[in-house]
Design a protein around this motif. Structure first.
Motif, PDB file in Angstrom:
ATOM      1  N   GLU A  31       1.087  -1.398  -0.267  1.00  0.00           N
ATOM      2  CA  GLU A  31       0.021   0.442  -0.386  1.00  0.00           C
ATOM      3  C   GLU A  31       1.422   1.419   0.202  1.00  0.00           C
ATOM      4  O   GLU A  31       2.104   1.138   0.139  1.00  0.00           O
ATOM      5  CB  GLU A  31      -1.365   0.125   1.129  1.00  0.00           C
ATOM      6  N   ARG A  33       0.165   3.691   2.203  1.00  0.00           N
ATOM      7  CA  ARG A  33      -0.128   4.587   3.125  1.00  0.00           C
ATOM      8  C   ARG A  33       0.315   3.132   3.956  1.00  0.00           C
ATOM      9  O   ARG A  33       0.337   3.803   5.643  1.00  0.00           O
ATOM     10  CB  ARG A  33      -1.439   4.670   3.876  1.00  0.00           C
ATOM     11  N   PHE A  34       1.552   2.803   3.403  1.00  0.00           N
ATOM     12  CA  PHE A  34       1.530   1.622   4.518  1.00  0.00           C
ATOM     13  C   PHE A  34       2.894   2.365   5.403  1.00  0.00           C
ATOM     14  O   PHE A  34       3.955   2.795   4.962  1.00  0.00           O
ATOM     15  CB  PHE A  34       2.426  -0.008   3.945  1.00  0.00           C
ATOM     16  N   ARG A  35       2.590   1.313   6.996  1.00  0.00           N
ATOM     17  CA  ARG A  35       4.096   2.359   7.611  1.00  0.00           C
ATOM     18  C   ARG A  35       5.187   1.580   7.183  1.00  0.00           C
ATOM     19  O   ARG A  35       5.262   0.665   8.040  1.00  0.00           O
ATOM     20  CB  ARG A  35       3.365   2.697   8.998  1.00  0.00           C
ATOM     21  N   PRO A  56       7.302   4.600  22.066  1.00  0.00           N
ATOM     22  CA  PRO A  56       7.351   3.867  22.825  1.00  0.00           C
ATOM     23  C   PRO A  56       8.286   2.314  23.444  1.00  0.00           C
ATOM     24  O   PRO A  56       8.295   1.799  23.641  1.00  0.00           O
ATOM     25  CB  PRO A  56       5.842   2.918  22.350  1.00  0.00           C
ATOM     26  N   VAL A  88       9.388   0.104  15.388  1.00  0.00           N
ATOM     27  CA  VAL A  88       8.757  -0.762  15.987  1.00  0.00           C
ATOM     28  C   VAL A  88       7.588  -0.085  14.694  1.00  0.00           C
ATOM     29  O   VAL A  88       6.056  -0.946  14.407  1.00  0.00           O
ATOM     30  CB  VAL A  88       7.651  -1.306  17.118  1.00  0.00           C
ATOM     31  N   TYR A  89       7.947   0.558  13.946  1.00  0.00           N
ATOM     32  CA  TYR A  89       6.858   1.303  13.044  1.00  0.00           C
ATOM     33  C   TYR A  89       5.403   1.954  13.313  1.00  0.00           C
ATOM     34  O   TYR A  89       4.531   0.826  13.013  1.00  0.00           O
ATOM     35  CB  TYR A  89       6.354   0.976  12.115  1.00  0.00           C
ATOM     36  N   CYS A  90       5.588   2.338  14.870  1.00  0.00           N
ATOM     37  CA  CYS A  90       4.288   2.920  14.807  1.00  0.00           C
ATOM     38  C   CYS A  90       3.217   4.264  14.997  1.00  0.00           C
ATOM     39  O   CYS A  90       2.566   5.113  14.530  1.00  0.00           O
ATOM     40  CB  CYS A  90       3.425   2.922  16.834  1.00  0.00           C
ATOM     41  N   THR A  95       2.802  11.627  14.437  1.00  0.00           N
ATOM     42  CA  THR A  95       1.635  11.840  14.478  1.00  0.00           C
ATOM     43  C   THR A  95       2.044  13.227  15.841  1.00  0.00           C
ATOM     44  O   THR A  95       1.348  14.212  15.946  1.00  0.00           O
ATOM     45  CB  THR A  95       1.191  11.417  15.300  1.00  0.00           C
TER      46      THR A  95
ATOM     47  N   PHE C  67       0.861   1.818  22.951  1.00  0.00           N
ATOM     48  CA  PHE C  67       2.170   0.802  22.059  1.00  0.00           C
ATOM     49  C   PHE C  67       2.110  -0.337  22.963  1.00  0.00           C
ATOM     50  O   PHE C  67       2.025  -1.207  21.978  1.00  0.00           O
ATOM     51  CB  PHE C  67       2.901   0.756  21.329  1.00  0.00           C
ATOM     52  N   ARG C  71       1.062  -5.200  21.685  1.00  0.00           N
ATOM     53  CA  ARG C  71       2.064  -5.960  21.498  1.00  0.00           C
ATOM     54  C   ARG C  71       1.894  -7.198  22.333  1.00  0.00           C
ATOM     55  O   ARG C  71       2.580  -8.035  22.516  1.00  0.00           O
ATOM     56  CB  ARG C  71       3.907  -5.484  21.633  1.00  0.00           C
ATOM     57  N   LYS C 145      -4.551  -7.916   3.111  1.00  0.00           N
ATOM     58  CA  LYS C 145      -4.304  -6.770   2.878  1.00  0.00           C
ATOM     59  C   LYS C 145      -5.516  -5.866   3.160  1.00  0.00           C
ATOM     60  O   LYS C 145      -5.569  -4.399   3.212  1.00  0.00           O
ATOM     61  CB  LYS C 145      -5.010  -7.695   1.371  1.00  0.00           C
ATOM     62  N   GLU C 148      -4.206  -4.127   5.776  1.00  0.00           N
ATOM     63  CA  GLU C 148      -3.022  -3.333   5.528  1.00  0.00           C
ATOM     64  C   GLU C 148      -3.454  -2.057   4.896  1.00  0.00           C
ATOM     65  O   GLU C 148      -3.474  -0.451   5.496  1.00  0.00           O
ATOM     66  CB  GLU C 148      -2.589  -3.914   4.094  1.00  0.00           C
ATOM     67  N   ILE C 149      -4.863  -1.762   3.466  1.00  0.00           N
ATOM     68  CA  ILE C 149      -5.342  -0.478   3.534  1.00  0.00           C
ATOM     69  C   ILE C 149      -5.795   0.169   4.358  1.00  0.00           C
ATOM     70  O   ILE C 149      -5.696   1.675   4.759  1.00  0.00           O
ATOM     71  CB  ILE C 149      -6.235  -1.380   2.600  1.00  0.00           C
ATOM     72  N   THR C 151      -5.366   0.541   8.294  1.00  0.00           N
ATOM     73  CA  THR C 151      -4.678   0.428   9.024  1.00  0.00           C
ATOM     74  C   THR C 151      -3.112   1.335   9.008  1.00  0.00           C
ATOM     75  O   THR C 151      -2.900   1.469  10.122  1.00  0.00           O
ATOM     76  CB  THR C 151      -4.608  -0.672  10.171  1.00  0.00           C
ATOM     77  N   GLY C 152      -2.828   0.236   7.912  1.00  0.00           N
ATOM     78  CA  GLY C 152      -1.358   0.907   7.390  1.00  0.00           C
ATOM     79  C   GLY C 152      -0.383  -0.337   7.721  1.00  0.00           C
ATOM     80  O   GLY C 152       0.585  -0.111   7.716  1.00  0.00           O
ATOM     81  N   ASN C 153      -0.823  -1.547   8.612  1.00  0.00           N
ATOM     82  CA  ASN C 153       0.087  -2.802   8.838  1.00  0.00           C
ATOM     83  C   ASN C 153      -0.806  -4.123   8.369  1.00  0.00           C
ATOM     84  O   ASN C 153      -1.470  -4.095   8.821  1.00  0.00           O
ATOM     85  CB  ASN C 153       1.224  -2.630   9.902  1.00  0.00           C
ATOM     86  N   LEU C 156       0.057  -5.831  13.127  1.00  0.00           N
ATOM     87  CA  LEU C 156      -0.112  -4.646  13.888  1.00  0.00           C
ATOM     88  C   LEU C 156      -0.579  -3.484  13.631  1.00  0.00           C
ATOM     89  O   LEU C 156      -0.108  -2.497  12.916  1.00  0.00           O
ATOM     90  CB  LEU C 156       1.076  -4.620  14.545  1.00  0.00           C
ATOM     91  N   GLY C 157      -1.791  -3.410  14.278  1.00  0.00           N
ATOM     92  CA  GLY C 157      -2.047  -1.576  13.380  1.00  0.00           C
ATOM     93  C   GLY C 157      -1.930  -0.925  13.756  1.00  0.00           C
ATOM     94  O   GLY C 157      -1.873   0.150  13.050  1.00  0.00           O
ATOM     95  N   ASP C 158      -1.571  -0.685  15.371  1.00  0.00           N
ATOM     96  CA  ASP C 158      -1.447   0.800  16.006  1.00  0.00           C
ATOM     97  C   ASP C 158      -2.424   1.336  15.256  1.00  0.00           C
ATOM     98  O   ASP C 158      -1.969   2.861  15.245  1.00  0.00           O
ATOM     99  CB  ASP C 158      -0.147   0.852  15.957  1.00  0.00           C
ATOM    100  N   MET C 161      -6.357   6.106  19.184  1.00  0.00           N
ATOM    101  CA  MET C 161      -5.445   6.987  19.695  1.00  0.00           C
ATOM    102  C   MET C 161      -6.736   7.326  20.554  1.00  0.00           C
ATOM    103  O   MET C 161      -7.931   7.271  20.705  1.00  0.00           O
ATOM    104  CB  MET C 161      -4.969   7.783  19.045  1.00  0.00           C
ATOM    105  N   ARG C 166      -6.519   6.978  14.466  1.00  0.00           N
ATOM    106  CA  ARG C 166      -5.144   7.251  13.667  1.00  0.00           C
ATOM    107  C   ARG C 166      -4.916   7.472  12.475  1.00  0.00           C
ATOM    108  O   ARG C 166      -4.143   8.026  12.225  1.00  0.00           O
ATOM    109  CB  ARG C 166      -3.957   6.292  14.227  1.00  0.00           C
ATOM    110  N   ARG C 167      -6.082   6.957  11.390  1.00  0.00           N
ATOM    111  CA  ARG C 167      -6.265   7.531   9.750  1.00  0.00           C
ATOM    112  C   ARG C 167      -7.609   6.893   9.818  1.00  0.00           C
ATOM    113  O   ARG C 167      -8.233   6.352  10.027  1.00  0.00           O
ATOM    114  CB  ARG C 167      -4.921   6.954   9.336  1.00  0.00           C
TER     115      ARG C 167
END
Lengths: 131, 147, 396
Positions: A31, A33-35, A56, A88-90, A95, C67, C71, C145, C148-149, C151-153, C156-158, C161, C166-167
């Protein structure tokens, strides 16, 4: 009783193309927007250390800027260096930054000793650092 | 929601609520088992389960707080039975024979905080804590454990 | 273990199952005592994956902990951060806007879909049905997938907040996630048919690991394990986040065996797909879902909160207590596996050794979740805290 539905599936994929991706030869679709890897843009960074406090994983350390590098607004002349091995790519640093100073990418290929820290990427943003 | 609070009314020292919408009932430490027995008889075998046992250390009050979180079924209300134990000698009756589901919570609370559940034969060190910490006779979740 | 009277038969064989991969790839040890083929006693040995997260969060600030708690478990990380974030929001008195609540539900339900698919795939693998394992994992990748779209991963969504997510979700991505779900549903229905009709699966799962409704509540079993025995325990009925507004059915089956638990998971997957579709179609736009993280409050009032979340494996509870400082005074995490695995020793008795991995898998164990509480390594007399960087090794 029986399993016709799965048998059909087995035959279909027996002649079909494999689903797996031959990774080093073929790119994994990723993606936008992948981190992925991120680093500080020294044109904007003021050295406030907020990202290092909030991280963190304790992956960010503040380092002294090299003498030859000139930056617009950074009175203390320190900048954040991210250890990608610890990160950990959070994206908390991205932000939480009050000056939007982080450049984000969707690059997930971070292995290799040269790329273990964000030092060079950050310095390149103001024309310094090793290429 | 009334049913359970009626059951424990005569044992309760004070009641107040915890966010979001949980009723906390403070009970004396020596009557924990009595209260839970009354609750079990009142709600029936399938009417209630022990969700969590939380122990918290308060070194300045010289006390350890023990909370039993009970969830009623099928109306899904959460009740908290709260009791205070002296920090030097934290002992309480085990409720294992009433609720076998308290096993994991009691074992963990003993291993991490040192609360002794009298009547529970299964509590032991090294349930979770690694040997090197357990052999020092410290309970890691105590604030002064140095861990 | 929880059985108080064990008939000790003099000539019984002790079979250690684990701690390396007892059934799925998780470090737990079942000490099985068997007479011939029949299991007479099971001890659950724990402590192989203890990382000390409860102590670690006491030493970190409220925001960093969001965060850290995600984990605890790799599979169900969003529910962990959701429970923690909602507890902190209760303490601080913040209410997120409706759009954020809907997006949280979407993320959690996507997580439930992929978690249920992976445990069903592992069940197929444990039964020796590797083809089915591969097929389910292939389709699970579609959900990853979608995650991933959103949360970005992949894992691990993270994503959460305090005060929102967060997005945000754009219109294009909304359609893409919907597309994934529409493609996924017929595949899931196909697997349900396989699990229902296949003779091998039926013979290995039906009638194995029977848990009576009375045992469920007495032993505190939660989640699909409880619902597979006809006990309708589901924390989502509390209506946290947008669960009060999104329509869904709670799947309860009364067969009480391993097969019943797996079928509960499959039908919940379908239910979750429908919930995700509903969320995507009815996403409100009543306010910014993404809070400005630089402007979040820095003062934390004294208070405590206890939140429950229905994780894929069952009821997950968080207790957060603040004493007014930057770090929480106490965070207690009780994960569903903590009850389901440690308290379920009774249910293996009377079955054969070959059934033990099947029964264990049907409880969907997650040892990383279970053993999070305590620190440290006191090697050579020096204190060494388990740092955050060490935590990500323990993920499954």
């Amino acid at each position: 009783m029986g399993k016709p539905s799965l048998l059909k599936e087995v035959l279909k994929w027996f002649i079909g193309r494999p689903v797996t991706i031959q990774y080093p030869y073929e790119e994994t679709p990723i993606e936008n927007r992948f981190r992925g890897r991120h680093f500080a843009d020294l044109n904007k960074c003021t050295g406030c250390s907020l990202c290092a406090i909030e991280c963190p994983a304790d992956a960010i350390t503040m380092e002294k800027l090299p003498e030859e590098v000139s930056v617009p607004k950074n009175p203390r002349r320190i900048y954040p260096v991210i250890s990608y091995g610890k990160c950990v790519y959070c994206y908390r640093c991205v932000t939480v930054c009050p000056f939007d100073a982080y450049i984000t990418t969707n690059d997930y290929k971070i292995t290799g000793p040269a790329r273990l820290y964000s030092r060079d990427y950050s310095l390149q943003s103001v024309g310094g650092g090793a290429q | 929601m009334e049913a359970l609070s009626e059951l424990v009314k005569k044992y309760a020292l004070t009641t107040y609520s915890m966010k979001p919408n949980r009723l906390v009932i403070e009970i004396p430490r020596d009557r924990v088992k009595e209260v839970l027995k009354a609750i079990k008889e009142g709600c029936g075998d399938t009417g209630i389960y022990v969700s969590t046992i939380v122990g918290t250390d308060f070194p300045d009050k010289k006390q350890v707080r023990l909370d039993y979180y009970l969830v009623t079924h099928p109306d899904d209300n959460v009740y908290v039975l709260r009791t205070w134990l002296p920090r030097e000698d934290p002992k309480v009756d085990s409720i294992l024979d009433l609720f076998p589901g308290a096993l994991s919570g009691e074992c963990e609370t003993y291993d991490l905080l040192g609360v002794v559940f009298e009547g529970n034969l299964f509590i032991r060190r090294e349930f979770f804590v690694p040997t090197d910490v357990a052999s020092k006779e410290v309970f890691p979740l105590r604030k002064d454990s140095g861990v | 273990m929880a059985v108080d009277k064990v008939i000790e038969i003099p000539v019984s064989l002790e079979v250690p199952i684990g701690p390396q991969h007892p059934a799925l790839h998780e470090p737990v040890m079942l000490k099985v005592y068997a007479e011939g083929e029949e299991v007479v006693k099971v001890e659950v040995n724990t402590g192989y994956n203890h990382r000390g997260i409860e102590k670690l969060v006491e030493k970190n600030s409220f925001y960093r902990n969001i965060f850290i708690v995600s984990r605890v478990c790799g599979i169900c990380n969003i529910v962990h951060s959701n429970a923690y974030v909602r507890a902190v929001e209760q303490v601080m008195g913040i209410e997120p806007p409706g759009r954020a609540k809907y997006l949280r539900v979407l993320a959690m339900e996507l997580e439930r879909i992929h978690s249920h698919m992976i445990i069903n795939a592992i069940m197929a693998e444990v039964l020796g049905y590797d083809t089915l394992f591969m097929y389910i994992m292939r389709d699970r990748e579609k959900v990853m997938k979608a995650k991933e779209i959103l949360t970005g991963n992949r894992v691990l969504g993270d994503y959460l907040m305090v005060g929102g997510v967060r997005r945000d979700l754009s219109e294009v991505d909304r359609e893409r996630i919907k597309d994934v779900l529409i493609k996924l549903e017929p595949e899931v229905r196909k697997y349900i048919r396989v699990f229902e009709e296949d003779e091998t699966i039926g013979k290995r799962l039906r009638g194995v690991g029977v848990v009576k409704p009375k045992d469920v509540t007495l032993h505190g079993l939660v989640g699909p394990t409880a619902r597979g025995s006809g006990v309708n325990i589901d924390a989502r009925r509390e209506g946290y986040d947008a669960y009060g507004e999104v329509p869904f059915n709670i799947i309860v089956r009364s067969d009480m065996d391993s097969w019943s638990r797996m079928m509960v998971r499959w039908h919940e997957t379908i239910e979750s797909i429908n919930m995700c579709k509903y969320v995507l179609e009815n996403l409100p736009s009543d306010g910014p879902a993404v809070p400005d993280e630089t402007k979040l409050p820095r003062k934390f009032p004294v208070g405590e909160a206890f939140t429950r979340v229905e994780a894929p494996r069952g009821e997950l509870t968080y207790y957060v207590m603040s004493d007014g400082r930057q770090n929480p005074w106490r965070v207690k995490i009780r994960t569903p596996s903590f009850n389901n695995i440690i308290n379920s020793g009774f249910s293996y008795i009377g079955y054969t050794i070959a059934d033990v991995p099947v029964i264990l898998t049907s409880y969907d164990p997650c040892i990383s979740c279970m053993e999070r509480a305590i620190v440290t390594d006191l090697r050579r007399g020096e204190k060494k805290y388990v740092r955050f960087k060490d935590l990500n090794r323990g993920l499954k």
